[in-house]
Design a protein around this motif. Structure first.
Motif, short mmCIF file in Angstrom:
data_model
loop_
_atom_site.label_atom_id
_atom_site.label_comp_id
_atom_site.label_asym_id
_atom_site.label_seq_id
_atom_site.Cartn_x
_atom_site.Cartn_y
_atom_site.Cartn_z
N GLY A 54 0.81 -1.21 0.00
CA GLY A 54 0.00 0.00 0.00
C GLY A 54 0.85 1.26 0.00
N LYS A 55 2.18 1.07 0.05
CA LYS A 55 3.10 2.21 0.06
C LYS A 55 4.15 2.01 -1.02
N ALA A 56 4.60 3.11 -1.60
CA ALA A 56 5.74 3.05 -2.52
C ALA A 56 6.97 2.76 -1.68
N LEU A 57 7.77 1.81 -2.10
CA LEU A 57 8.85 1.30 -1.25
C LEU A 57 10.17 1.19 -2.01
N LEU A 58 11.23 1.60 -1.34
CA LEU A 58 12.60 1.42 -1.83
C LEU A 58 13.35 0.61 -0.77
N ILE A 144 15.85 -2.09 -4.67
CA ILE A 144 14.66 -2.60 -5.35
C ILE A 144 13.50 -1.65 -5.04
N PHE A 145 12.75 -1.32 -6.08
CA PHE A 145 11.60 -0.43 -5.97
C PHE A 145 10.32 -1.26 -6.09
N TYR A 146 9.39 -1.04 -5.14
CA TYR A 146 8.13 -1.77 -5.11
C TYR A 146 6.97 -0.78 -5.22
N GLY A 150 2.71 -3.89 -4.23
CA GLY A 150 3.68 -4.88 -3.82
C GLY A 150 4.54 -5.44 -4.94
N ARG A 151 4.28 -5.02 -6.18
CA ARG A 151 5.06 -5.52 -7.32
C ARG A 151 6.44 -4.86 -7.36
N GLN A 152 7.46 -5.64 -7.71
CA GLN A 152 8.77 -5.06 -8.00
C GLN A 152 8.64 -4.37 -9.36
N VAL A 153 8.96 -3.09 -9.38
CA VAL A 153 8.83 -2.36 -10.64
C VAL A 153 10.18 -1.93 -11.20
N ALA A 154 11.23 -1.98 -10.39
CA ALA A 154 12.56 -1.63 -10.86
C ALA A 154 13.59 -2.10 -9.85
N HIS A 155 14.82 -2.17 -10.31
CA HIS A 155 15.92 -2.48 -9.39
C HIS A 155 17.21 -1.91 -9.96
N PHE A 156 18.11 -1.63 -9.07
CA PHE A 156 19.46 -1.20 -9.42
C PHE A 156 20.43 -2.21 -8.81
N ILE A 157 21.36 -2.69 -9.61
CA ILE A 157 22.45 -3.52 -9.10
C ILE A 157 23.72 -2.72 -9.32
N GLY A 176 3.60 5.33 -12.11
CA GLY A 176 4.12 4.62 -13.28
C GLY A 176 5.18 3.64 -12.86
N ALA A 177 5.53 2.79 -13.77
CA ALA A 177 6.60 1.83 -13.47
C ALA A 177 7.94 2.52 -13.60
N ALA A 178 8.73 2.41 -12.57
CA ALA A 178 10.09 2.96 -12.63
C ALA A 178 10.89 2.16 -13.63
N VAL A 179 11.84 2.80 -14.24
CA VAL A 179 12.65 2.13 -15.24
C VAL A 179 14.02 1.83 -14.63
N SER A 180 14.45 0.57 -14.77
CA SER A 180 15.79 0.20 -14.30
C SER A 180 16.80 0.56 -15.36
N PRO A 181 17.79 1.36 -15.02
CA PRO A 181 18.86 1.59 -15.97
C PRO A 181 19.66 0.30 -16.15
N GLY A 182 20.48 0.25 -17.13
CA GLY A 182 21.29 -0.94 -17.36
C GLY A 182 22.04 -1.33 -16.09
N ASP A 183 21.96 -2.60 -15.72
CA ASP A 183 22.62 -3.09 -14.52
C ASP A 183 24.07 -3.25 -14.83
#
Length: 183
Positions: A54-58, A144-146, A150-157, A176-183
């Motif tokens: 229910g919350k935007a999460l990092l 990881i961005f949720y 509760g869906r994972q919408v992006a991640h940074f490695i 909107g769905a966050a965009v993962s830049p190239g890992d």
């Protein structure tokens, strides 16, 4: 009271004090610090995610031995402060081993994060990473961005710039769905 009786009482008192001091000295390092992050495993991590539904999460995975983590952490704390009023929730997970506890405590004391932190329980490293993010091979840091659902919408490695984080956070908070830049 004679002189020998006084000496015995003093020796007994000194002995008791020495035993007490030894007990305190020996016991102190073994007891956990009052503010150590709670330990979690993969199941515990999933429960925490559920609590944030229910919350935007990092979520940021870090360790004191990871130089990019140490570089990125203060920025994440600033971003948490900046975006909390807009609805962003942040929490961290230390991947430090038991041998790094003192370093972890110092790290947290130095940066004074405004967000909660947890510590991954020892063992089952690959299974933990797989349950969190299947493509995570162990490189650090990982964020990881949720979405609120509760869906994972992006991640940074690996370490990313403030601009990359802000772009992903704004997209996340905008629905909107966050965009993962190239890992």
């Amino acid at each position: 009271m004679d002189w020998e009786g006084s000496t015995m009482k003093i020796r007994s008192a000194v002995g008791v004090l020495m035993l007490l001091a030894a007990g305190i000295t020996v016991g102190a390092p073994q007891s956990p610090a009052p503010h150590d992050p709670p330990m979690i495993d993969a199941q515990g991590f999933q429960k925490i995610l559920e609590q944030h539904r229910g919350k935007a999460l990092l979520v940021n995975f870090w360790a004191t031995w990871c130089e990019p983590c140490r570089d990125e952490y203060p920025m994440l704390n600033e971003l948490a402060k900046q975006y909390a009023p807009k609805g962003l929730q942040v929490f961290g997970v230390s991947m430090d081993d038991d041998g790094d506890l003192i370093l972890m405590r110092r790290f947290l004391a130095r940066y004074k994060p405004i967000f909660p932190n947890y510590r991954k329980e020892a063992g089952a490293e690959a299974a933990f990473r797989q349950s969190v993010l299947p493509e995570w091979t162990g490189s650090m840091p990982v964020s990881i961005f949720y979405a609120k659902d509760g869906r994972q919408v992006a991640h940074f490695i690996g370490e990313k710039s403030r601009e990359q984080y802000e772009e992903a956070i704004r997209a996340l908070l905008g629905g909107g769905a966050a965009v993962s830049p190239g890992d």
